[in-house]
Design a protein around this motif. Structure first.
Motif, mmCIF file in Angstrom:
data_model
loop_
_atom_site.group_PDB
_atom_site.id
_atom_site.type_symbol
_atom_site.label_atom_id
_atom_site.label_comp_id
_atom_site.label_asym_id
_atom_site.label_seq_id
_atom_site.Cartn_x
_atom_site.Cartn_y
_atom_site.Cartn_z
ATOM 1 N N ILE A 202 23.028 7.328 -14.183
ATOM 2 C CA ILE A 202 22.482 6.202 -13.433
ATOM 3 C C ILE A 202 23.569 5.143 -13.277
ATOM 4 O O ILE A 202 24.209 4.752 -14.262
ATOM 5 N N ASN A 203 23.774 4.696 -12.069
ATOM 6 C CA ASN A 203 24.687 3.574 -11.829
ATOM 7 C C ASN A 203 23.942 2.275 -12.074
ATOM 8 O O ASN A 203 22.967 1.970 -11.396
ATOM 9 N N GLY A 204 24.390 1.511 -13.066
ATOM 10 C CA GLY A 204 23.703 0.274 -13.401
ATOM 11 C C GLY A 204 22.657 0.490 -14.485
ATOM 12 O O GLY A 204 22.616 1.527 -15.152
ATOM 13 N N THR A 205 21.759 -0.469 -14.605
ATOM 14 C CA THR A 205 20.765 -0.441 -15.683
ATOM 15 C C THR A 205 19.619 0.519 -15.415
ATOM 16 O O THR A 205 18.915 0.928 -16.335
ATOM 17 N N GLY A 206 19.394 0.858 -14.157
ATOM 18 C CA GLY A 206 18.239 1.665 -13.792
ATOM 19 C C GLY A 206 17.025 0.820 -13.443
ATOM 20 O O GLY A 206 15.975 1.351 -13.061
ATOM 21 N N GLU A 207 17.152 -0.493 -13.578
ATOM 22 C CA GLU A 207 16.044 -1.383 -13.211
ATOM 23 C C GLU A 207 15.978 -1.611 -11.701
ATOM 24 O O GLU A 207 14.970 -2.124 -11.195
ATOM 25 N N GLN A 208 17.053 -1.239 -10.991
ATOM 26 C CA GLN A 208 17.021 -1.405 -9.541
ATOM 27 C C GLN A 208 15.906 -0.520 -8.959
ATOM 28 O O GLN A 208 15.656 0.582 -9.428
ATOM 29 N N SER A 209 15.240 -1.020 -7.934
ATOM 30 C CA SER A 209 14.048 -0.338 -7.412
ATOM 31 C C SER A 209 14.206 -0.015 -5.933
ATOM 32 O O SER A 209 14.937 -0.688 -5.203
ATOM 33 N N ARG A 210 13.481 1.029 -5.517
ATOM 34 C CA ARG A 210 13.551 1.504 -4.134
ATOM 35 C C ARG A 210 12.168 1.924 -3.635
ATOM 36 O O ARG A 210 11.314 2.335 -4.416
ATOM 37 N N ASP A 211 12.005 1.857 -2.340
ATOM 38 C CA ASP A 211 10.793 2.354 -1.679
ATOM 39 C C ASP A 211 11.060 3.800 -1.282
ATOM 40 O O ASP A 211 11.479 4.095 -0.166
ATOM 41 N N PHE A 212 10.845 4.728 -2.211
ATOM 42 C CA PHE A 212 11.129 6.145 -1.967
ATOM 43 C C PHE A 212 10.088 6.715 -1.006
ATOM 44 O O PHE A 212 8.881 6.596 -1.226
ATOM 45 N N THR A 213 10.572 7.346 0.070
ATOM 46 C CA THR A 213 9.712 7.756 1.184
ATOM 47 C C THR A 213 9.881 9.236 1.482
ATOM 48 O O THR A 213 10.982 9.680 1.823
ATOM 49 N N PHE A 214 8.800 9.995 1.363
ATOM 50 C CA PHE A 214 8.860 11.444 1.548
ATOM 51 C C PHE A 214 9.129 11.798 3.007
ATOM 52 O O PHE A 214 8.672 11.123 3.931
ATOM 53 N N ILE A 215 9.847 12.888 3.212
ATOM 54 C CA ILE A 215 10.327 13.291 4.531
ATOM 55 C C ILE A 215 9.213 13.436 5.561
ATOM 56 O O ILE A 215 9.404 13.110 6.737
ATOM 57 N N ASP A 216 8.040 13.908 5.176
ATOM 58 C CA ASP A 216 6.956 14.091 6.146
ATOM 59 C C ASP A 216 6.563 12.776 6.813
ATOM 60 O O ASP A 216 6.174 12.751 7.988
ATOM 61 N N ASN A 217 6.653 11.674 6.069
ATOM 62 C CA ASN A 217 6.349 10.370 6.648
ATOM 63 C C ASN A 217 7.356 9.996 7.732
ATOM 64 O O ASN A 217 6.998 9.410 8.757
ATOM 65 N N VAL A 218 8.602 10.358 7.503
ATOM 66 C CA VAL A 218 9.663 10.036 8.455
ATOM 67 C C VAL A 218 9.522 10.860 9.732
ATOM 68 O O VAL A 218 9.713 10.351 10.842
ATOM 69 N N VAL A 219 9.192 12.127 9.573
ATOM 70 C CA VAL A 219 8.963 12.977 10.753
ATOM 71 C C VAL A 219 7.817 12.413 11.575
ATOM 72 O O VAL A 219 7.903 12.289 12.804
ATOM 73 N N GLN A 220 6.727 12.067 10.903
ATOM 74 C CA GLN A 220 5.579 11.460 11.596
ATOM 75 C C GLN A 220 6.003 10.211 12.365
ATOM 76 O O GLN A 220 5.649 10.028 13.537
ATOM 77 N N ALA A 221 6.798 9.350 11.720
ATOM 78 C CA ALA A 221 7.227 8.099 12.342
ATOM 79 C C ALA A 221 8.074 8.358 13.587
ATOM 80 O O ALA A 221 7.930 7.671 14.606
ATOM 81 N N ASN A 222 8.965 9.349 13.510
ATOM 82 C CA ASN A 222 9.796 9.677 14.666
ATOM 83 C C ASN A 222 8.951 10.147 15.845
ATOM 84 O O ASN A 222 9.180 9.733 16.993
ATOM 85 N N LEU A 223 7.987 11.007 15.587
ATOM 86 C CA LEU A 223 7.147 11.510 16.667
ATOM 87 C C LEU A 223 6.328 10.381 17.283
ATOM 88 O O LEU A 223 6.164 10.311 18.510
ATOM 89 N N LEU A 224 5.820 9.487 16.446
ATOM 90 C CA LEU A 224 5.065 8.339 16.954
ATOM 91 C C LEU A 224 5.956 7.415 17.781
ATOM 92 O O LEU A 224 5.534 6.886 18.814
ATOM 93 N N ALA A 225 7.187 7.209 17.312
ATOM 94 C CA ALA A 225 8.114 6.324 18.020
ATOM 95 C C ALA A 225 8.479 6.877 19.389
ATOM 96 O O ALA A 225 8.766 6.115 20.320
ATOM 97 N N MET A 226 8.477 8.199 19.520
ATOM 98 C CA MET A 226 8.791 8.798 20.814
ATOM 99 C C MET A 226 7.636 8.665 21.800
ATOM 100 O O MET A 226 7.829 8.710 23.011
ATOM 101 N N GLU A 227 6.424 8.473 21.281
ATOM 102 C CA GLU A 227 5.236 8.456 22.135
ATOM 103 C C GLU A 227 4.702 7.058 22.411
ATOM 104 O O GLU A 227 3.926 6.864 23.353
ATOM 105 N N THR A 228 5.087 6.073 21.596
ATOM 106 C CA THR A 228 4.477 4.760 21.697
ATOM 107 C C THR A 228 4.776 4.083 23.033
ATOM 108 O O THR A 228 5.833 4.294 23.640
#
Length: 316
Positions: A202-228
């Motif tokens: 781990i780089n650093g203390t490990g207290e750093q936080s992230r919004d981990f986002t599964f790939i299926d959500n990203v695919v969904q977002a791309n398809l929606l962005a193409m249609e909106t």
């Protein structure tokens, strides 16, 4: 109608290619295979048109855009540390390459380009969760290049009439993400270490936080962005609206894989913010986006995929 996916042999691009094929679309891929892998597309041979080329080349872009109506622009030189080590390669690929693509897309009559952006544009600007009205404060050449991409997208929508939407990705993870690269994302790197019974670094203390986002959500977002019909020229956050520390990530993976690894700490990496969490209100409003797979389920699906691959091949 034909879709072009730049960087289609990469982690996100290859998932997007499969989603488009499932919907019955014609798909072409433009990839220089510097980080993308032929194995990511191997099972799709004969179903897609693959052009080995680079967005830094007008000639390659012109070949790729022939007969194309819509473009998903995933091609990029990724990684904050890589951009710090070599900002010039990041600049030419991400900024010049995107400008090249948008210019030629306009010329070839493309209707819309959905651009892969990054939450790294927020940097260390105050305010959490990250909302799109916050002033960007990039901490690395990579983050600056992603901000440049989305601003070029906005200019081409407003000035040249080419429809664009930029998706600011928050720490995407899932199957087929490369765990072996020097600049590998944290989740596949940790999964590989745990499966091989190595120490987790781990780089650093490990207290750093992230919004981990599964790939299926990203695919969904791309398809929606193409249609909106809304949000043209805009940049929108794509995440889950939650945040977990790196130490919490290790705990979850340890539970899922049944192994408690040794944890080693290194100095913090330059250019990395301490915290990141998406406000997804704008994506919900403009795109109709809502995450379908949250952190724990996404981790379980990812870990099982890598575990099965490890069982078959003996490595990852």
């Amino acid at each position: 109608m034909r879709y072009l996916v730049t960087g289609g042999a990469g982690f996100i691009g290859s998932h997007l290619v499969r989603a488009l094929l499932e919907k019955g679309h014609e798909v072409r891929v433009l990839d220089n295979f510097s980080t993308g892998k032929e194995e990511n597309l191997a099972e799709l041979s004969g179903r897609i048109d693959v052009i080995r080329g680079d967005v830094r080349s007008f000639a390659d872009i012109e070949r790729a855009l022939e007969g194309v109506t819509f473009v998903f622009h995933q091609a990029a030189v990724g990684s904050v540390p890589r951009s710090i080590a070599d900002p010039f390669d990041t600049q030419t690929a991400n900024v010049n390459g995107t400008l090249n693509l948008l210019w030629k897309a306009k010329e070839f009559g493309v209707q819309r380009v959905v651009i892969a952006g990054s939450s790294s544009v927020y940097g260390d600007t105050p305010g959490m969760p990250r909302v799109e009205t916050l002033l960007p404060s990039p901490l690395s050449p990579y983050a600056l290049s992603k901000l440049s991409q989305e601003l070029f997208g906005k200019i081409f929508s407003k000035t040249f009439g080419l429809e664009t939407v930029t998706l600011r990705y928050f720490n995407i993870f899932g199957p087929r993400q490369d765990p072996r690269s020097e600049y590998a994302a944290v989740i596949p790197r940790f999964v590989r270490a745990i499966l091989k019974k190595d120490a987790v670094t781990i780089n650093g203390t490990g207290e750093q936080s992230r919004d981990f986002t599964f790939i299926d959500n990203v695919v969904q977002a791309n398809l929606l962005a193409m249609e909106t019909t809304r949000g043209i020229g805009e940049a929108v956050n794509i995440g889950c609206g939650s945040s977990f520390s790196i130490l919490e990530l290790v705990d979850h993976l340890s539970e899922i894989l049944g192994v408690r690894p040794e944890v080693r700490h290194l100095p913090p990496r330059a250019g990395d913010p301490m915290a990141s969490q998406a406000d997804i209100s704008k994506a919900r409003d403009l795109l109709g986006y809502s995450p379908k797979v949250y952190f724990r389920e996404g981790l379980e699906r990812t870990a099982r995929w890598f575990e099965e691959k490890f069982r078959r091949t003996g490595d990852l």
